[in-house]
Design a protein around this motif. Structure first.
Motif, mmCIF file in Angstrom:
data_model
loop_
_atom_site.group_PDB
_atom_site.id
_atom_site.type_symbol
_atom_site.label_atom_id
_atom_site.label_comp_id
_atom_site.label_asym_id
_atom_site.label_seq_id
_atom_site.Cartn_x
_atom_site.Cartn_y
_atom_site.Cartn_z
ATOM 1 N N UNK A 98 -1.489 3.499 -1.151
ATOM 2 C CA UNK A 98 -1.593 2.039 -1.251
ATOM 3 C C UNK A 98 -1.040 1.361 -0.006
ATOM 4 N N UNK A 99 0.041 1.907 0.562
ATOM 5 C CA UNK A 99 0.639 1.292 1.742
ATOM 6 C C UNK A 99 -0.246 1.415 2.972
ATOM 7 N N UNK A 100 -1.181 2.360 2.956
ATOM 8 C CA UNK A 100 -2.091 2.530 4.087
ATOM 9 C C UNK A 100 -3.302 1.609 3.988
ATOM 10 N N UNK A 101 -3.621 1.177 2.785
ATOM 11 C CA UNK A 101 -4.795 0.323 2.598
ATOM 12 C C UNK A 101 -4.511 -1.089 3.085
ATOM 13 N N UNK A 102 -5.474 -1.633 3.808
ATOM 14 C CA UNK A 102 -5.408 -3.011 4.310
ATOM 15 C C UNK A 102 -4.177 -3.260 5.172
ATOM 16 N N UNK A 103 -3.584 -2.210 5.706
ATOM 17 C CA UNK A 103 -2.382 -2.357 6.525
ATOM 18 C C UNK A 103 -2.783 -2.421 7.987
ATOM 19 N N UNK A 104 -2.532 -3.538 8.682
ATOM 20 C CA UNK A 104 -2.975 -3.658 10.075
ATOM 21 C C UNK A 104 -2.241 -2.726 11.030
ATOM 22 N N UNK A 105 -1.112 -2.149 10.584
ATOM 23 C CA UNK A 105 -0.364 -1.270 11.467
ATOM 24 C C UNK A 105 -0.883 0.158 11.460
ATOM 25 N N UNK A 106 -1.836 0.452 10.589
ATOM 26 C CA UNK A 106 -2.349 1.810 10.441
ATOM 27 C C UNK A 106 -3.795 1.848 10.893
ATOM 28 N N UNK A 107 -4.098 2.696 11.880
ATOM 29 C CA UNK A 107 -5.461 2.783 12.405
ATOM 30 C C UNK A 107 -6.280 3.841 11.684
ATOM 31 N N UNK A 108 -5.640 4.917 11.268
ATOM 32 C CA UNK A 108 -6.369 6.020 10.648
ATOM 33 C C UNK A 108 -5.877 6.213 9.213
ATOM 34 N N UNK A 109 -5.971 5.137 8.436
ATOM 35 C CA UNK A 109 -5.480 5.210 7.072
ATOM 36 C C UNK A 109 -6.229 6.228 6.229
ATOM 37 N N UNK A 110 -7.549 6.299 6.381
ATOM 38 C CA UNK A 110 -8.343 7.262 5.606
ATOM 39 C C UNK A 110 -7.921 8.678 5.941
ATOM 40 N N UNK A 111 -7.714 8.956 7.218
ATOM 41 C CA UNK A 111 -7.323 10.298 7.637
ATOM 42 C C UNK A 111 -5.975 10.682 7.041
ATOM 43 N N UNK A 112 -5.008 9.764 7.119
ATOM 44 C CA UNK A 112 -3.684 10.057 6.563
ATOM 45 C C UNK A 112 -3.781 10.311 5.061
ATOM 46 N N UNK A 113 -4.544 9.494 4.363
ATOM 47 C CA UNK A 113 -4.658 9.665 2.917
ATOM 48 C C UNK A 113 -5.277 11.013 2.569
ATOM 49 N N UNK A 114 -6.339 11.376 3.271
ATOM 50 C CA UNK A 114 -7.037 12.621 2.959
ATOM 51 C C UNK A 114 -6.167 13.825 3.281
ATOM 52 N N UNK A 115 -5.457 13.788 4.403
ATOM 53 C CA UNK A 115 -4.595 14.911 4.787
ATOM 54 C C UNK A 115 -3.531 15.149 3.728
ATOM 55 N N UNK A 116 -2.851 14.093 3.309
ATOM 56 C CA UNK A 116 -1.787 14.258 2.328
ATOM 57 C C UNK A 116 -2.345 14.627 0.953
ATOM 58 N N UNK A 117 -3.443 13.981 0.557
ATOM 59 C CA UNK A 117 -3.996 14.247 -0.768
ATOM 60 C C UNK A 117 -4.493 15.681 -0.890
ATOM 61 N N UNK A 118 -5.240 16.154 0.104
ATOM 62 C CA UNK A 118 -5.723 17.527 0.042
ATOM 63 C C UNK A 118 -4.568 18.521 0.134
ATOM 64 N N UNK A 119 -3.515 18.165 0.879
ATOM 65 C CA UNK A 119 -2.346 19.038 0.938
ATOM 66 C C UNK A 119 -1.679 19.170 -0.417
ATOM 67 N N UNK A 120 -1.516 18.045 -1.132
ATOM 68 C CA UNK A 120 -0.927 18.109 -2.466
ATOM 69 C C UNK A 120 -1.838 18.866 -3.423
ATOM 70 N N UNK A 121 -3.136 18.687 -3.304
ATOM 71 C CA UNK A 121 -4.061 19.425 -4.161
ATOM 72 C C UNK A 121 -3.902 20.931 -3.969
ATOM 73 N N UNK A 122 -3.739 21.356 -2.709
ATOM 74 C CA UNK A 122 -3.544 22.779 -2.438
ATOM 75 C C UNK A 122 -2.250 23.279 -3.056
ATOM 76 N N UNK A 123 -1.178 22.522 -2.911
ATOM 77 C CA UNK A 123 0.089 22.929 -3.516
ATOM 78 C C UNK A 123 -0.013 22.971 -5.035
ATOM 79 N N UNK A 124 -0.770 22.050 -5.603
ATOM 80 C CA UNK A 124 -0.945 22.066 -7.055
ATOM 81 C C UNK A 124 -1.672 23.329 -7.502
ATOM 82 N N UNK A 125 -2.685 23.732 -6.745
ATOM 83 C CA UNK A 125 -3.388 24.977 -7.061
ATOM 84 C C UNK A 125 -2.435 26.159 -6.961
ATOM 85 N N UNK A 126 -1.586 26.142 -5.935
ATOM 86 C CA UNK A 126 -0.625 27.242 -5.766
ATOM 87 C C UNK A 126 0.348 27.300 -6.940
#
Length: 415
Positions: free
Chosen positions: A226-254
């Motif tokens: 949520x803090x990355x959405x509509x935040x003018x200080x973040x240029x690659x908000x989608x990238x940051x969200x996907x990196x962290x989300x997929x990382x947590x998904x992998x840990x959840x599988x583990x």
């Protein structure tokens, strides 16, 4: 190899407390509510316009995205309640039965206008407006105060930009990985000797409790998203969200695979009681393998939460080396289990299950597998965003000046 961080000094923890969500929320809410009250004293006809600070208190959230969405829903809820109250005042006035109808109608209208958690606010506004003598004046004052509170709440996020909670989410992910590592090490220690079924069952219970830890990390990650959405200080908000989300998904599988591994070892302990789970040499290899995989889990979490390219390269190299060593130990364990099968075929299914489950964790942590999945999720997320908001996506692409293929290269480095 241990990846545990050194304990944070007390002074550093105190300084970090400034960015704690509770502290930030309290300071921002108090400031917004005070400003809203001062403004409402000048613009509202009410002597004590407490609706304005109340609205600002409810509207101001930790993230800009949450503030915008909550502010819009809050204003819609109050306006809808005022309109319902005006309609009832013109038709029936205030009686015990009209109050009941008013509440039912207001709650129904709240669901129709989709104000989510502010549905009760529709009924509250309607009752307050209907309960006064001069409905028109009070209704207008309540709308004005609500708008003042909403505008002040939104302005606070523009004048005092909210923090980006990526680092906090990253710390939560790393803490989860370290908890997984500690449990995996304890499970590995059982493999070298006789393990009572009660001890193995206790480890299985610990593995099941990791689900609660994942829920807490997921909440921290949602706040970061949520803090990355509509935040003018973040240029690659989608990238940051996907990196962290997929990382947590992998840990959840583990963690799911680790729970299955703990169950297999629990069943093996019951079957082999009072004998050891494995022969001494095989048990030592199992313990070494789980230790190496446990270190790789933490290195994976560090890689996911690292943003600087140089540090990311070092984290990726460390993870690759640990996975390579774990794969070699896995092959050695497979050979030992195969030799044992030729002399003693008892519990061969459980032995094979242990090997299979460890191999699944290694495969999930593989850097190539990670990069491919990251790119797929990034493409899917961007495609959905283009379909939902095509004009906004095109405008952001022109303003950022970075073509999509460059973002894919950044994603590959983050992977």
């Amino acid at each position: 190899m241990s990846n545990a961080r050194e304990e944070t000094p007390p002074l550093e923890r105190l300084l970090k407390r400034r960015r704690d969500p509770v502290v930030v929320q309290a300071l921002r809410s108090a400031f917004a509510a005070t400003v809203a009250y001062v403004v409402a004293l000048r613009l509202s006809p009410e002597a004590a316009p407490l609706t304005a600070p109340l609205t600002a208190l409810l509207v101001v959230q930790v993230t800009l995205y949450a503030t915008l969405t909550n502010g819009i829903r809050r204003v819609n809820a109050v306006v809808a309640g005022v309109l319902v109250a005006i309609a009832f005042s013109l038709l029936v006035g205030l009686t015990w039965w009209s109050l009941a109808l008013l509440i039912v109608a207001a709650l129904g209208v709240g669901h129709l206008v989709r104000v989510d958690e502010y549905v009760p606010e529709v009924a509250i506004s309607a009752m307050l407006v209907l309960g006064v003598t001069a409905v028109g004046d009070y209704a207008w004052a309540r709308v004005v105060e609500t708008l003042i509170g909403a505008v002040v709440g939104l302005s606070c996020n523009l004048l005092l930009p909210p923090p980006v909670w990526v680092d906090e989410a990253g710390e939560s992910i790393e803490d989860l990985a370290r908890r997984v590592r500690r449990l995996m090490l304890r499970i590995g220690e059982q493999a070298g000797g006789r393990t009572p079924p009660e001890v193995a069952a206790a480890r299985l219970h610990e593995a099941r409790r990791l689900d609660h830890d994942i829920a807490e990390v997921d909440a921290a990650l949602r706040q970061a998203e949520d803090s990355l959405r509509l935040n003018p200080r973040v240029r690659e908000g989608v990238l940051h969200r996907v990196v962290l989300r997929t990382g947590l998904d992998t840990l959840e599988i583990c963690t799911v695979v680790l729970r299955v591994l703990a169950r297999s070892l629990t069943d093996l302990a019951k079957e082999r009681e009072p004998e050891p789970l494995f022969p001494r040499e095989t048990g030592e290899v199992v313990e070494a393998l789980l230790s190496e995989v446990a270190d790789a889990v933490v290195s994976f979490a560090v890689l996911v939460t690292t943003h600087v390219s140089l540090n990311a390269d070092a984290a990726e190299a460390r993870l690759a080396n640990e996975l390579h060593q774990a794969a070699a130990t896995r092959d050695k364990l497979a050979q030992l289990l195969l030799e044992r099968l030729q002399h003693d075929a008892r519990q061969w299914q459980l032995h094979g299950a242990v090997l299979t489950e460890v191999n699944r964790i290694i495969d999930e942590l593989d850097t190539e597998h990670r990069s491919q999945r990251l790119l797929e999720e990034l493409d899917r997320s961007t495609r959905e965003q283009r379909e939902r908001l095509p004009r906004l996506t095109a405008l952001r692409g022109r303003l950022s000046g970075r073509p999509w293929r460059n973002r894919r290269r950044s994603a590959h480095r983050s992977g």
